[in-house]
Write a protein that holds these residues in place. Structure first.
Motif, PDB file in Angstrom:
ATOM      1  N   LEU A 211     -36.328   8.661 -44.221  1.00  0.00           N
ATOM      2  CA  LEU A 211     -37.070   9.719 -43.535  1.00  0.00           C
ATOM      3  C   LEU A 211     -36.870   9.576 -42.034  1.00  0.00           C
ATOM      4  CD1 LEU A 211     -39.196  12.037 -43.533  1.00  0.00           C
ATOM      5  CD2 LEU A 211     -40.944  10.249 -43.415  1.00  0.00           C
ATOM      6  N   CYS A 212     -36.509  10.679 -41.375  1.00  0.00           N
ATOM      7  CA  CYS A 212     -36.326  10.672 -39.919  1.00  0.00           C
ATOM      8  C   CYS A 212     -37.650  11.018 -39.246  1.00  0.00           C
ATOM      9  CB  CYS A 212     -35.255  11.679 -39.522  1.00  0.00           C
ATOM     10  SG  CYS A 212     -35.050  11.827 -37.728  1.00  0.00           S
ATOM     11  N   ALA A 213     -38.120  10.135 -38.373  1.00  0.00           N
ATOM     12  CA  ALA A 213     -39.373  10.384 -37.657  1.00  0.00           C
ATOM     13  C   ALA A 213     -39.194  11.428 -36.564  1.00  0.00           C
ATOM     14  CB  ALA A 213     -39.893   9.078 -37.053  1.00  0.00           C
ATOM     15  N   GLN A 214     -37.946  11.637 -36.161  1.00  0.00           N
ATOM     16  CA  GLN A 214     -37.658  12.563 -35.067  1.00  0.00           C
ATOM     17  C   GLN A 214     -37.698  14.030 -35.515  1.00  0.00           C
ATOM     18  OE1 GLN A 214     -37.519  12.437 -31.227  1.00  0.00           O
ATOM     19  NE2 GLN A 214     -37.079  10.557 -32.288  1.00  0.00           N
ATOM     20  N   CYS A 215     -36.990  14.335 -36.628  1.00  0.00           N
ATOM     21  CA  CYS A 215     -36.870  15.733 -37.054  1.00  0.00           C
ATOM     22  C   CYS A 215     -37.456  15.995 -38.434  1.00  0.00           C
ATOM     23  CB  CYS A 215     -35.411  16.180 -37.009  1.00  0.00           C
ATOM     24  SG  CYS A 215     -34.381  15.513 -38.329  1.00  0.00           S
ATOM     25  N   GLY A 216     -37.893  14.941 -39.130  1.00  0.00           N
ATOM     26  CA  GLY A 216     -38.529  15.128 -40.423  1.00  0.00           C
ATOM     27  C   GLY A 216     -37.582  15.256 -41.600  1.00  0.00           C
TER      28      GLY A 216
ATOM     29  N   ALA B 219     -29.067   5.958 -39.326  1.00  0.00           N
ATOM     30  CA  ALA B 219     -29.238   7.069 -38.392  1.00  0.00           C
ATOM     31  C   ALA B 219     -29.404   8.363 -39.183  1.00  0.00           C
ATOM     32  CB  ALA B 219     -28.025   7.183 -37.471  1.00  0.00           C
ATOM     33  N   CYS B 220     -30.144   9.294 -38.604  1.00  0.00           N
ATOM     34  CA  CYS B 220     -30.391  10.579 -39.248  1.00  0.00           C
ATOM     35  C   CYS B 220     -29.099  11.392 -39.306  1.00  0.00           C
ATOM     36  CB  CYS B 220     -31.458  11.338 -38.468  1.00  0.00           C
ATOM     37  SG  CYS B 220     -31.759  13.002 -39.093  1.00  0.00           S
ATOM     38  N   SER B 221     -28.821  12.003 -40.461  1.00  0.00           N
ATOM     39  CA  SER B 221     -27.596  12.800 -40.601  1.00  0.00           C
ATOM     40  C   SER B 221     -27.730  14.164 -39.935  1.00  0.00           C
ATOM     41  CB  SER B 221     -27.242  12.972 -42.078  1.00  0.00           C
ATOM     42  OG  SER B 221     -28.278  13.639 -42.763  1.00  0.00           O
ATOM     43  N   THR B 222     -28.940  14.539 -39.523  1.00  0.00           N
ATOM     44  CA  THR B 222     -29.131  15.821 -38.853  1.00  0.00           C
ATOM     45  C   THR B 222     -29.150  15.668 -37.332  1.00  0.00           C
ATOM     46  OG1 THR B 222     -30.364  16.706 -40.721  1.00  0.00           O
ATOM     47  CG2 THR B 222     -30.689  17.801 -38.608  1.00  0.00           C
ATOM     48  N   CYS B 223     -29.999  14.738 -36.829  1.00  0.00           N
ATOM     49  CA  CYS B 223     -30.175  14.635 -35.375  1.00  0.00           C
ATOM     50  C   CYS B 223     -29.675  13.310 -34.804  1.00  0.00           C
ATOM     51  CB  CYS B 223     -31.642  14.851 -35.009  1.00  0.00           C
ATOM     52  SG  CYS B 223     -32.714  13.466 -35.441  1.00  0.00           S
ATOM     53  N   VAL B 224     -29.131  12.442 -35.634  1.00  0.00           N
ATOM     54  CA  VAL B 224     -28.537  11.168 -35.227  1.00  0.00           C
ATOM     55  C   VAL B 224     -29.559  10.185 -34.649  1.00  0.00           C
ATOM     56  CG1 VAL B 224     -26.449  10.131 -34.243  1.00  0.00           C
ATOM     57  CG2 VAL B 224     -26.503  12.567 -34.618  1.00  0.00           C
TER      58      VAL B 224
HETATM   59 ZN   LIG Z   1     -33.478  13.525 -37.609  1.00  0.00          ZN
END
Ligand SMILES: [Zn+2]
Length: 130
Positions: free
Chosen positions: A35-40, A49-54
């Motif tokens: 789960l990405c805390a930055q973009c959800g 690392a998040c595959s959407t917002c890195v």
């Molecule tokens: Zn993200």
């Protein structure tokens, strides 16, 4: 040796930390997600690392044990062996390719499926109730 910030940014990122998607959680065996805390964004597998917002502000989570079968096929392997596989949309929206079992209800698109575990392996099969 001190790593310069530029080197950290330009270094290749190991996207998936582990081969196995199955993890032990308080609620039992589940597919491992991030789960990405930055973009959800929720992703399958343990990621650094998040595959959407890195963003690297990510944490390991248990993915839902139930979902809906999106599409499937039966691979005919080595004579009489048949291996059904398909895409399962988990209840949180994550889509995964999975081995399927069809001991009970017949497989069909949009059927509710539940995670099953067989040793180190995992599969989805039509859910008993629903
Ligand atoms: Zn993200």
């Amino acid at each position: 040796m001190t790593v310069q910030p530029e080197a950290q940014i330009s270094a290749p990122i190991a996207d998936l930390e582990s081969d196995s998607l199955l993890g032990d959680f308080p609620e039992g065996p589940r597919l491992v997600g991030t789960l990405c805390a930055q973009c959800g964004q929720t992703m399958i597998g343990t990621r650094v690392a998040c595959s959407t917002c890195v963003s690297r502000d990510v944490s390991r989570i248990a993915l839902p044990a139930t979902g809906v079968l999106y599409s499937f096929t039966r691979l005919h392997v080595g004579g009489t062996d048949v291996r059904p596989i398909g895409y399962v949309d988990l209840d949180d929206g994550v889509r995964t390719l999975a081995d399927l079992r069809e001991d009970g209800a017949p497989l069909q698109p949009d059927v509710r499926v539940a995670l099953g575990v067989d040793g180190d392996g995992w599969f989805f099969a039509p859910a008993a109730d629903d």
